[in-house]
Motif scaffolding. Structure first.
Motif, PDB file in Angstrom:
ATOM      1  N   LEU A  19       7.823  -8.924  -4.510  1.00 34.00           N
ATOM      2  CA  LEU A  19       6.486  -8.420  -4.220  1.00 34.00           C
ATOM      3  C   LEU A  19       5.476  -9.286  -4.945  1.00 34.00           C
ATOM      4  CD1 LEU A  19       7.110  -4.593  -4.668  1.00 34.00           C
ATOM      5  CD2 LEU A  19       6.710  -5.768  -2.504  1.00 34.00           C
ATOM      6  N   SER A  20       4.296  -9.439  -4.357  1.00 31.59           N
ATOM      7  CA  SER A  20       3.275 -10.298  -4.962  1.00 31.59           C
ATOM      8  C   SER A  20       2.856  -9.791  -6.334  1.00 31.59           C
ATOM      9  CB  SER A  20       2.049 -10.370  -4.045  1.00 31.59           C
ATOM     10  OG  SER A  20       1.494  -9.083  -3.851  1.00 31.59           O
ATOM     11  N   THR A  21       2.928  -8.479  -6.566  1.00 29.55           N
ATOM     12  CA  THR A  21       2.512  -7.915  -7.850  1.00 29.55           C
ATOM     13  C   THR A  21       3.496  -8.214  -8.965  1.00 29.55           C
ATOM     14  OG1 THR A  21       3.556  -5.852  -7.159  1.00 29.55           O
ATOM     15  CG2 THR A  21       1.184  -6.044  -6.830  1.00 29.55           C
TER      16      THR A  21
ATOM     17  N   ASP B 204       0.837  -1.198   0.000  1.00 31.15           N
ATOM     18  CA  ASP B 204       0.000   0.000   0.000  1.00 31.15           C
ATOM     19  C   ASP B 204       0.875   1.252   0.000  1.00 31.15           C
ATOM     20  OD1 ASP B 204      -2.116   1.718   0.106  1.00 31.15           O
ATOM     21  OD2 ASP B 204      -2.942   0.990   1.982  1.00 31.15           O
ATOM     22  N   LEU B 205       1.932   1.262   0.791  1.00 29.25           N
ATOM     23  CA  LEU B 205       2.830   2.416   0.844  1.00 29.25           C
ATOM     24  C   LEU B 205       3.588   2.597  -0.471  1.00 29.25           C
ATOM     25  CD1 LEU B 205       4.227   2.038   4.468  1.00 29.25           C
ATOM     26  CD2 LEU B 205       2.656   3.797   3.645  1.00 29.25           C
ATOM     27  N   ILE B 206       3.935   1.489  -1.117  1.00 27.96           N
ATOM     28  CA  ILE B 206       4.578   1.583  -2.435  1.00 27.96           C
ATOM     29  C   ILE B 206       3.607   2.186  -3.446  1.00 27.96           C
ATOM     30  CG2 ILE B 206       5.486   0.236  -4.375  1.00 27.96           C
ATOM     31  CD1 ILE B 206       6.673  -1.699  -2.304  1.00 27.96           C
ATOM     32  N   ASN B 207       2.370   1.672  -3.442  1.00 26.07           N
ATOM     33  CA  ASN B 207       1.371   2.163  -4.394  1.00 26.07           C
ATOM     34  C   ASN B 207       1.039   3.643  -4.166  1.00 26.07           C
ATOM     35  OD1 ASN B 207       1.190  -0.339  -5.615  1.00 26.07           O
ATOM     36  ND2 ASN B 207      -0.524  -1.021  -4.347  1.00 26.07           N
ATOM     37  N   ARG B 208       1.128   4.107  -2.924  1.00 28.67           N
ATOM     38  CA  ARG B 208       0.850   5.510  -2.618  1.00 28.67           C
ATOM     39  C   ARG B 208       2.059   6.409  -2.868  1.00 28.67           C
ATOM     40  NH1 ARG B 208      -3.159   6.318   2.159  1.00 28.67           N
ATOM     41  NH2 ARG B 208      -4.420   4.432   2.163  1.00 28.67           N
ATOM     42  N   GLY B 209       3.203   5.808  -3.208  1.00 26.40           N
ATOM     43  CA  GLY B 209       4.389   6.595  -3.512  1.00 26.40           C
ATOM     44  C   GLY B 209       5.236   6.954  -2.317  1.00 26.40           C
ATOM     45  N   PHE B 210       5.051   6.275  -1.173  1.00 29.26           N
ATOM     46  CA  PHE B 210       5.820   6.574   0.022  1.00 29.26           C
ATOM     47  C   PHE B 210       7.003   5.628   0.227  1.00 29.26           C
ATOM     48  CE2 PHE B 210       1.537   8.261   1.330  1.00 29.26           C
ATOM     49  CZ  PHE B 210       1.894   9.598   1.212  1.00 29.26           C
ATOM     50  N   LEU B 211       7.073   4.557  -0.542  1.00 30.30           N
ATOM     51  CA  LEU B 211       8.213   3.648  -0.557  1.00 30.30           C
ATOM     52  C   LEU B 211       8.557   3.323  -2.003  1.00 30.30           C
ATOM     53  CD1 LEU B 211       7.295   0.978   2.186  1.00 30.30           C
ATOM     54  CD2 LEU B 211       8.851   2.916   2.451  1.00 30.30           C
ATOM     55  N   VAL B 212       9.790   2.902  -2.252  1.00 31.33           N
ATOM     56  CA  VAL B 212      10.156   2.409  -3.572  1.00 31.33           C
ATOM     57  C   VAL B 212       9.926   0.904  -3.617  1.00 31.33           C
ATOM     58  CG1 VAL B 212      11.882   4.222  -3.885  1.00 31.33           C
ATOM     59  CG2 VAL B 212      12.586   1.988  -2.974  1.00 31.33           C
ATOM     60  N   PRO B 213       9.665   0.332  -4.787  1.00 34.09           N
ATOM     61  CA  PRO B 213       9.511  -1.128  -4.878  1.00 34.09           C
ATOM     62  C   PRO B 213      10.848  -1.840  -4.719  1.00 34.09           C
ATOM     63  CG  PRO B 213       9.327  -0.112  -7.046  1.00 34.09           C
ATOM     64  CD  PRO B 213       9.403   1.009  -6.060  1.00 34.09           C
TER      65      PRO B 213
ATOM     66  N   VAL C  47       7.596 -10.193   0.043  1.00 37.46           N
ATOM     67  CA  VAL C  47       7.684  -9.482   1.320  1.00 37.46           C
ATOM     68  C   VAL C  47       6.348  -8.910   1.761  1.00 37.46           C
ATOM     69  CG1 VAL C  47       8.385  -7.309   0.233  1.00 37.46           C
ATOM     70  CG2 VAL C  47       9.036  -7.771   2.600  1.00 37.46           C
ATOM     71  N   ASP C  48       5.464  -8.559   0.819  1.00 34.89           N
ATOM     72  CA  ASP C  48       4.181  -7.954   1.208  1.00 34.89           C
ATOM     73  C   ASP C  48       3.141  -8.983   1.608  1.00 34.89           C
ATOM     74  OD1 ASP C  48       4.384  -8.493  -1.689  1.00 34.89           O
ATOM     75  OD2 ASP C  48       2.287  -7.881  -1.738  1.00 34.89           O
ATOM     76  N   LEU C  49       3.462 -10.283   1.466  1.00 38.15           N
ATOM     77  CA  LEU C  49       2.484 -11.326   1.808  1.00 38.15           C
ATOM     78  C   LEU C  49       2.905 -12.167   3.007  1.00 38.15           C
ATOM     79  CD1 LEU C  49       1.432 -12.683  -1.710  1.00 38.15           C
ATOM     80  CD2 LEU C  49       0.278 -11.000  -0.271  1.00 38.15           C
ATOM     81  N   ILE C  50       4.033 -11.823   3.621  1.00 37.92           N
ATOM     82  CA  ILE C  50       4.508 -12.603   4.764  1.00 37.92           C
ATOM     83  C   ILE C  50       3.529 -12.469   5.926  1.00 37.92           C
ATOM     84  CG2 ILE C  50       6.339 -12.822   6.490  1.00 37.92           C
ATOM     85  CD1 ILE C  50       8.321 -11.975   4.354  1.00 37.92           C
ATOM     86  N   GLU C  51       3.185 -13.598   6.538  1.00 34.35           N
ATOM     87  CA  GLU C  51       2.223 -13.618   7.636  1.00 34.35           C
ATOM     88  C   GLU C  51       2.850 -14.216   8.890  1.00 34.35           C
ATOM     89  OE1 GLU C  51      -1.204 -15.717   6.319  1.00 34.35           O
ATOM     90  OE2 GLU C  51      -2.011 -13.994   5.227  1.00 34.35           O
ATOM     91  N   PRO C  52       2.210 -14.019  10.054  1.00 41.49           N
ATOM     92  CA  PRO C  52       2.767 -14.570  11.294  1.00 41.49           C
ATOM     93  C   PRO C  52       2.884 -16.086  11.239  1.00 41.49           C
ATOM     94  CG  PRO C  52       1.022 -12.993  11.777  1.00 41.49           C
ATOM     95  CD  PRO C  52       0.995 -13.236  10.298  1.00 41.49           C
TER      96      PRO C  52
END
Length: 540
Positions: free
Chosen positions: A427-429, A193-202, A369-374
Motif C-alpha cells: 500500500l502507498s501508505t 479508502d475502504l481500509i481507512n473506513r474499516g471495511f477492508l483489512v490492510p 495496490v491502491d495506486l495501480i492505474e490503467p
C-alpha cells in the motif's frame, strides 16, 4: 457483510448511497454509459440492488437486466435484490445454475446464456454490468452481439457498469477511445479508502529473497506465455513452498495463484508433501466441488487452495489471510483482483491483515495496490520519453547519450533471476520516508497553471534520480511566507539579505546565495516522492 437486513430493508453504507445518487445524476446530465468504480469489498451487489429499487420507485414497470460473466455473481446479486425487495418479480437466466426465467422484471443472467436472447427478452430499460472490465470492445463477441441486438430492440436502453478495475490489458481504460462502451466514471471508492473506513483489512508484505525469473519468458496475447511461465515457476516451486509454509504458520487460510494446471499440481503436491492440506480450483472445476473446497477453506477444515484462472472475482472467503503470488502477470487489473481475495473482514477470527508473499513480482511491476492505474491503450499516445539530467533535452527513452550535451545515461542493470520481491510496499501508505545524498542543485522557473502564480523549481540531483521542490516566491501572503522560510534555511550562513520578491530575482541570486544540501529527506505522496527536509553540512 456488515449491512443490516431488516424486514426487507437494507441499510446502505454512506458511500453506497452516494454512488447511487452520483450515478443517477451522471445519467441525467450525460449521454452514454457510466461506470461505478468500486473496489473489492465495496458491496457492488448492494449498490446494484439499490439502483434497481430506486428505478422501480421512479417507474413501476421498469425492466432491469443484470449481466455478468459468472454464475456465482448472478447468484449473489440476485440474493441481495431478494433481501432488499422480497416482493419483486426477479429471476435468473443461467444455464450453469439450471434456471431460465427469461421474462422476470428484474432479470439476472450470465452473458454466456443470454447473448442470443436479445429478441426474446422484450422491453429492457436498464442494463447493469457487473465486472464490466470483462467486456471486450470487439463487436464480434457475445457481449458485442448482445448489446447490438438489445439496442435494436430498445433504442433508449441505458447501461451502467460496475468494476473495481475499469480497464483492460488489451485496450486500456474502459472510458477512453472512440470505440468505448462506457463514457465516464460516475463514482469511485478505492481500496485504501475502504481500509481507512474499516471495511477492508490492510495488506502487508515481507522480504522473501525469492522471485520467479520471467526475463526469458516470451509474451503471448499481451501476457506471459503460459507454457514458458510454468517452467519458470516450477524452477522455484520447492523453495517457495518451504518459504511460504514457514511464513504462513500463524495464518489461517492461504490462497495460492498459479499460472497453469500443471504448475498448480506441482505446488499442491509439494504443499501436501510437507503435511499441509491443499486443493486445486480451476475454471473447469464443477460448481459442487468448488463449493465443497471453498467451504472447507472457509471453515478452517482446509488450509490452502491453489487457483488457476479463477477465484479472482465473485469469491468471498473472508478468513483468507495469506495470498501467495506464484503467477507473474502483465495485467494490473488481475493483480488487484487476486490481492483483493485476502482483504475482506473476517468477524470471529483473529484476522487483522492479509500477508502477500510476492514471488511473482506483482509489486515491483505494478506498484502499491491502491495506486495501480490503467495501462496506456495500445497504439495510442506519444512514444515514451525521458529528460536529460544535464540540459533538460527531451529524448526518446532508448537514447543513452544526449546529443545536445553529451551526458551519458547510466546503464540499466538487468536484475538477477531471484531478487528480493516482497520488500516493496503493498500500500502507498506503507512507504517510509528516506534520506538520499545530493550531488547538485539547479533552479528554474515553473509556470503556474489555471491562473496560479509561478514558483521557483528546485531540482535536487542525487546522481541516480532528480527530486523536485516548488518554492512559492510570489502570490498570496501565506505562500510568500513559506517561500521566505525556505530561503532563509537554504542561504549561506551569515547572509542576512531579505528573501527575493520575485522569481526573476530568486533565479539571479540563488547560485551565489544558496547552498546545496548534503542530503534531502523524501516522503511518499501518491505515486511520487516529494522533498520534505534538507540537511546541510553545518547541521548535526
Amino acid at each position: 457483510m456488515a449491512d443490516l437486513l431488516t424486514a426487507g430493508k437494507m441499510r446502505l453504507r454512506d458511500y453506497q448511497s452516494e454512488a447511487v445518487a452520483a450515478t443517477w445524476d451522471w445519467m441525467q446530465n450525460n449521454d452514454g454509459a457510466p461506470i461505478i468504480d468500486a473496489a473489492v469489498g465495496a458491496g457492488k451487489s448492494i449498490i446494484m440492488a439499490e439502483i434497481m429499487r430506486q428505478a422501480h420507485s421512479y417507474q413501476d414497470d421498469v425492466r432491469v437486466l443484470m449481466l455478468t460473466h459468472s454464475s456465482e455473481l448472478v447468484r449473489q446479486n440476485h440474493a441481495k435484490l431478494s433481501a432488499l425487495m422480497p416482493w419483486a418479480d426477479s429471476g435468473i437466466y443461467s444455464a450453469a445454475l439450471g434456471k431460465k426465467d427469461l421474462q422476470a422484471q428484474f432479470l439476472f443472467g450470465t452473458i454466456h446464456s443470454v447473448w442470443k436472447k436479445a429478441y426474446d427478452l422484450g422491453r429492457v430499460h436498464l442494463i447493469l454490468v457487473d465486472e464490466a472490465h470483462t467486456i471486450s470492445r470487439k463487436q464480434k463477441t457475445m457481449w458485442g452481439r448482445f448489446l447490438q441486438d438489445v439496442t435494436i430492440c430498445n433504442h433508449d436502453v441505458r447501461m451502467i457498469g460496475l468494476t473495481g478495475t475499469p480497464w483492460r490489458l488489451d485496450s486500456g481504460s474502459l472510458t477512453d477511445g472512440d470505440d468505448r462502451l462506457f463514457h465516464g466514471i460516475s463514482y469511485k471508492i478505492g481500496i485504501l479508502d475502504l481500509i481507512n473506513r474499516g471495511f477492508l483489512v490492510p495488506v502487508v508484505t515481507e522480504p522473501t529473497g525469492l522471485r520467479v525469473d520471467t526475463s526469458d519468458v516470451r509474451k503471448t496475447a499481451g501476457d506471459y506465455n503460459v507454457g514458458q511461465l510454468t517452467g519458470a515457476v516450477d524452477r522455484v516451486t520447492e523453495e517457495a513452498v518451504d518459504d511460504f509454509i514457514r511464513r504462513g504458520g500463524d495464518r489461517r487460510s492461504w490462497m495460492i495463484f498459479a499460472p497453469s494446471i500443471e504448475s498448480a499440481g506441482h505446488i499442491r503436491d509439494a504443499v501436501r508433501g510437507r503435511g499441509v492440506s491443499c486443493e486445486i480450483v480451476t475454471a473447469d472445476t464443477d460448481s459442487g466441488a468448488r463449493e465443497r473446497i471453498l467451504g472447507a477453506l472457509h471453515r478452517g477444515a482446509l488450509r490452502s487452495v491453489v487457483s488457476v484462472g479463477t477465484l479472482t472475482t465473485g469469491v468471498d472467503v473472508p478468513p483468507v489471510d495469506m495470498i501467495v503470488a506464484l503467477r507473474p502477470t502483465m495485467s494490473s487489473a488481475l493483480v488487484i483482483q487476486m490481492i483483493g481475495r485476502g482483504l475482506r473482514l473476517s468477524p470471529g477470527t483473529r484476522k487483522e491483515n492479509c500477508l502477500l508473499v510476492d514471488y511473482a513480482g506483482w509489486l515491483s511491476r505494478h506498484g502499491p495496490v491502491d495506486l495501480i492505474e490503467p495501462p496506456a491503450r495500445k497504439g495510442s499516445g506519444p512514444a515514451p520519453t525521458k529528460q536529460c539530467e544535464q540540459c533538460d533535452t527531451k529524448l526518446p527513452i532508448h537514447i543513452m547519450t544526449c546529443p545536445t550535451c553529451g551526458f551519458e545515461f547510466p546503464a540499466v542493470e538487468k536484475p538477477e533471476a531471484r531478487l528480493v520481491a516482497s520488500a516493496l510496499p503493498a500500500l502507498s501508505t506503507q512507504r517510509e520516508p528516506r534520506r538520499v545524498r545530493v550531488v547538485g542543485v539547479k533552479y528554474a522557473r515553473h509556470q503556474g497553471k489555471n491562473g496560479k502564480p509561478d514558483t521557483l523549481r528546485v531540482d535536487y540531483d542525487t546522481g541516480i534520480q532528480t527530486y523536485r521542490k516548488w518554492v512559492p516566491i510570489e502570490g498570496e501572503l501565506n505562500a510568500r511566507t513559506m517561500g521566505r522560510v525556505w530561503w532563509s534555511k537554504a542561504r549561506e550562513p551569515g547572509n542576512v539579505n531579505a528573501a527575493p520578491a520575485s522569481i526573476a530575482e530568486a533565479l539571479e541570486r540563488a547560485p551565489s546565495e544558496l547552498r546545496a544540501p548534503r542530503e534531502i529527506e523524501i516522503v511518499p505522496e501518491g505515486k511520487y516522492w516529494s522533498v520534505k527536509n534538507m540537511f546541510y553540512e553545518a547541521q548535526a
